[in-house]
Scaffold this active site. Sequence first.
Site, PDB file in Angstrom:
ATOM      1  N   SER A 127     -12.742  20.662  10.341  1.00 20.99           N
ATOM      2  CA  SER A 127     -12.249  19.901  11.498  1.00 20.99           C
ATOM      3  C   SER A 127     -10.866  19.305  11.285  1.00 20.99           C
ATOM      4  CB  SER A 127     -13.161  18.711  11.808  1.00 20.99           C
ATOM      5  OG  SER A 127     -14.473  19.120  11.985  1.00 20.99           O
ATOM      6  N   HIS A 153     -11.837  23.652  15.894  1.00 21.59           N
ATOM      7  CA  HIS A 153     -12.091  24.826  15.065  1.00 21.59           C
ATOM      8  C   HIS A 153     -11.596  26.048  15.813  1.00 21.59           C
ATOM      9  CE1 HIS A 153     -14.884  22.903  12.134  1.00 21.59           C
ATOM     10  NE2 HIS A 153     -14.952  22.031  13.098  1.00 21.59           N
ATOM     11  N   HIS A 206     -21.362  25.672  12.433  1.00 25.81           N
ATOM     12  CA  HIS A 206     -22.249  24.634  11.900  1.00 25.81           C
ATOM     13  C   HIS A 206     -23.693  24.915  12.290  1.00 25.81           C
ATOM     14  CE1 HIS A 206     -18.278  22.792  12.317  1.00 25.81           C
ATOM     15  NE2 HIS A 206     -18.606  22.020  11.302  1.00 25.81           N
ATOM     16  N   TYR A 220     -25.613  22.726  13.531  1.00 27.49           N
ATOM     17  CA  TYR A 220     -25.901  22.045  14.806  1.00 27.49           C
ATOM     18  C   TYR A 220     -25.483  22.858  16.029  1.00 27.49           C
ATOM     19  CZ  TYR A 220     -20.964  20.471  14.686  1.00 27.49           C
ATOM     20  OH  TYR A 220     -19.605  20.426  14.626  1.00 27.49           O
ATOM     21  N   GLU A 221     -24.692  23.906  15.818  1.00 26.04           N
ATOM     22  CA  GLU A 221     -24.316  24.758  16.946  1.00 26.04           C
ATOM     23  C   GLU A 221     -25.433  25.721  17.303  1.00 26.04           C
ATOM     24  OE1 GLU A 221     -19.979  26.101  16.885  1.00 26.04           O
ATOM     25  OE2 GLU A 221     -20.235  25.337  14.857  1.00 26.04           O
ATOM     26  N   ALA A 262     -14.395  17.417   7.102  1.00 21.28           N
ATOM     27  CA  ALA A 262     -14.231  16.025   7.489  1.00 21.28           C
ATOM     28  C   ALA A 262     -15.564  15.356   7.178  1.00 21.28           C
ATOM     29  CB  ALA A 262     -13.938  15.941   8.978  1.00 21.28           C
ATOM     30  N   MET A 296     -21.683  17.275   8.080  1.00 22.58           N
ATOM     31  CA  MET A 296     -22.591  18.190   8.785  1.00 22.58           C
ATOM     32  C   MET A 296     -22.305  19.647   8.426  1.00 22.58           C
ATOM     33  SD  MET A 296     -22.118  16.432  12.532  1.00 22.58           S
ATOM     34  CE  MET A 296     -22.127  14.643  12.738  1.00 22.58           C
ATOM     35  N   SER A 297     -21.687  19.879   7.289  1.00 24.73           N
ATOM     36  CA  SER A 297     -21.297  21.263   6.961  1.00 24.73           C
ATOM     37  C   SER A 297     -21.378  21.519   5.462  1.00 24.73           C
ATOM     38  CB  SER A 297     -19.870  21.517   7.459  1.00 24.73           C
ATOM     39  OG  SER A 297     -18.928  20.782   6.710  1.00 24.73           O
ATOM     40  N   ASN A 347     -13.422   8.870   8.794  1.00 26.87           N
ATOM     41  CA  ASN A 347     -13.915   7.598   9.345  1.00 26.87           C
ATOM     42  C   ASN A 347     -14.852   6.987   8.315  1.00 26.87           C
ATOM     43  OD1 ASN A 347     -15.600  10.060  10.415  1.00 26.87           O
ATOM     44  ND2 ASN A 347     -17.022   8.329  10.292  1.00 26.87           N
ATOM     45  N   HIS A 365     -15.556  11.710  17.821  1.00 24.13           N
ATOM     46  CA  HIS A 365     -14.981  12.946  17.278  1.00 24.13           C
ATOM     47  C   HIS A 365     -13.454  12.895  17.356  1.00 24.13           C
ATOM     48  CE1 HIS A 365     -14.917  16.994  15.843  1.00 24.13           C
ATOM     49  NE2 HIS A 365     -14.373  17.482  16.934  1.00 24.13           N
TER      50      HIS A 365
HETATM   51  N1  HPA Z   1     -20.922  11.579   9.755  1.00 24.13           N
HETATM   52  C1  HPA Z   1     -21.194  12.899   9.671  1.00 24.13           C
HETATM   53  N2  HPA Z   1     -20.265  13.832   9.711  1.00 24.13           N
HETATM   54  C2  HPA Z   1     -18.995  13.438   9.829  1.00 24.13           C
HETATM   55  C3  HPA Z   1     -18.629  12.093   9.915  1.00 24.13           C
HETATM   56  C4  HPA Z   1     -19.651  11.115   9.878  1.00 24.13           C
HETATM   57  O1  HPA Z   1     -19.410   9.896   9.955  1.00 24.13           O
HETATM   58  N3  HPA Z   1     -17.276  12.049  10.037  1.00 24.13           N
HETATM   59  C5  HPA Z   1     -16.849  13.344   9.997  1.00 24.13           C
HETATM   60  N4  HPA Z   1     -17.870  14.188   9.872  1.00 24.13           N
END
Ligand code: HPA
Length: 284
Positions: A33, A64, A86, A88-89, A116, A214-215, A238, A250
Amino acid sequence: MAMSDDYTQANSAAQFLLSKAKLRPKIAMVLGSGLGGLADELSEAFRIPYAQIPSFPHPTAIGHAGQMVIGKVGSVAVAAMQGRVHFYEGYSSREVAFPIRVFARMGIRAVVLTNAAGGINLDYQQGALVVISDHINLQGQNPLIGQNDDRFGTRYPDLTQAYWKPYREFALEEARKLGLTVYQGVYAAMTGPSFETPAEIRYLRTIGADLVGMSTISEVIAARHMGLRVLAISCVTNMAAGILDQILTHKEVLETGERVKGAFMALVKAVLPRIACDLESTMT
Ligand code: HPA
């Protein structure tokens, strides 16, 4: 995609890419990301959208681009994925890992994965770069579930060195030379796509996680199954849920990725020749 077909399909995709590209990279990169910019800088580049590569999964997430770029960073040939898919997709963990299998069939020996992530360790700040030292798979999935294909690797692959220690040291050394603060930490993988709750983040900290995302882990597991060496670097886009008095978006993830891009690219560029040199000396 039938399970027994993965090897054949990975081979076909690899042959397809090798028939189009002139370079023969030994290193692949997966750019997550907001971090895909590095692929725009490759020289002598051949670019192709995932949709045109046989059997290749293509992403739906914003940030992406979904193209493969085979080119050079300095004098080092690399195959770079600008964007990834991912879990989740709706893709299975096995489908998420498919591109790594294609890389291996192309003759790639090492992968540099980027992502990320949310920062759980309170020493981190937004924008920090973290070399992943280990992971905790909380996705309830594994790309190797199903009949094992021995042509890829053994049924029960070892993950004690999932994140190749010499490569982590290369990254820390090069960061020091560049004057960048880079941490090492444990990455916890959740499925997403919802961000975590503050209670989940406290739980993840308790079980030893420094980062959450998440990856990446499906790709790492498939890479190790095939004996590829892995370096993974997270950008803390973050601080994780509940740490700061603000909501997660996001947009923030993408904006921080954009802001840290320069430092991140400098680090990856410095590490690639070290990895290339390692491959030449140890994997001939
Ligand atoms: N949580 C999960 N995945 C992420 C986050 C998060 O805070 N930031 C970027 N990808």
